[in-house]
Design an enzyme around this catalytic site. Structure first.
Site, mmCIF file in Angstrom:
data_model
loop_
_atom_site.group_PDB
_atom_site.id
_atom_site.type_symbol
_atom_site.label_atom_id
_atom_site.label_comp_id
_atom_site.label_asym_id
_atom_site.label_seq_id
_atom_site.Cartn_x
_atom_site.Cartn_y
_atom_site.Cartn_z
ATOM 1 N N HIS A 168 -8.463 113.547 84.809
ATOM 2 C CA HIS A 168 -9.642 112.905 84.376
ATOM 3 C C HIS A 168 -10.155 112.841 83.005
ATOM 4 O O HIS A 168 -9.758 113.699 82.390
ATOM 5 C CB HIS A 168 -10.826 113.177 85.573
ATOM 6 C CG HIS A 168 -11.074 114.611 85.368
ATOM 7 N ND1 HIS A 168 -12.152 114.934 84.328
ATOM 8 C CD2 HIS A 168 -10.951 115.598 85.986
ATOM 9 C CE1 HIS A 168 -12.458 116.277 84.483
ATOM 10 N NE2 HIS A 168 -11.847 116.575 85.562
ATOM 11 N N CYS A 184 -8.406 121.108 87.535
ATOM 12 C CA CYS A 184 -7.911 119.577 87.255
ATOM 13 C C CYS A 184 -7.713 119.422 85.809
ATOM 14 O O CYS A 184 -7.645 120.535 85.041
ATOM 15 C CB CYS A 184 -9.200 118.598 87.161
ATOM 16 S SG CYS A 184 -9.653 118.478 88.881
#
Length: 209
Positions: A168, A184
């Site tokens: 992301h 992440c």
């Protein structure tokens, strides 16, 4: 909501892992302040601008690691994403011995992982709903945050299988090249928008420790 942003950015990706001692971190994920060993990072000129986005004027552009096309001799075929946690780089394999290389932020100690996943879903300016594990650790967090420039998931998100991990964007480009996330793979908004146009649902993602 602005008062939440510095604290949220380091917590956007929750995983079922334990937290390492704060002294092991390069940067405190909540205060953004250096700990025992300050991180040294050279900021270079950003790469060429990506395609115009409706909220592009609000997207942070500065990247400490400009993306570039590099030679690639690895075993994975064109269209594969390979993340090197040790290098803090993401490679999108182009084929013909080349790959597009991006700088990324990765999991801090205790939140690193490796393995193979596939992109199961893609979202532009994704909303964020902190999972139950995170809420238990941080009951002060909002239960929902609408997508936008201040959202810690940034301009784009690519969800990895049925896991809680994502590739992301980030509203803190200065963290690219560091190990501060909860597992992440974070990119600058400019870079994640570029990768988003290349990677499709079903793309294989290899994460190497």
């Amino acid at each position: 909501m602005r008062r939440f942003v510095p604290a949220l950015a380091g917590l956007a990706c929750a995983v079922a892992a334990w937290a390492a001692p704060a002294a092991a971190y390069e940067i405190d994920p909540l205060t953004r302040q250096p700990l025992d060993q300050p991180l040294t990072m050279t900021v270079r000129a950003p790469a060429a601008a990506a395609a115009v986005d409706p909220l592009d004027a609000s997207v942070p552009k500065l990247s400490p690691i400009p993306r570039e096309t590099v030679a690639y001799s690895g075993p994975y075929g064109a269209g594969t994403i390979v993340v090197s946690t040790a290098e803090r780089r993401l490679y999108y394999v182009l084929g013909n011995g080349q790959a597009m290389r991006y700088g990324v932020g990765v999991g801090r100690p205790g939140f690193t992982w490796g393995g193979a996943q596939t992109i199961s879903m893609k979202r532009e300016w994704p909303d964020w709903r902190p999972p139950a594990q995170m809420i238990r650790r941080r009951p002060d967090l909002p239960r929902y945050m609408k997508g936008g420039p201040e959202n810690p998931l940034g301009a784009r998100a690519m969800y990895l299988g049925g896991s809680l991990y994502r590739i992301h964007g980030s509203n803190e480009p200065e963290t690219i090249g560091t190990a501060v996330s909860s597992g992440c793979i974070r990119m600058t908004n400019d870079d994640v928008m570029d990768l988003y146009t290349r990677a499709k649902v079903g793309t294989k993602v290899i994460v190497q420790r």
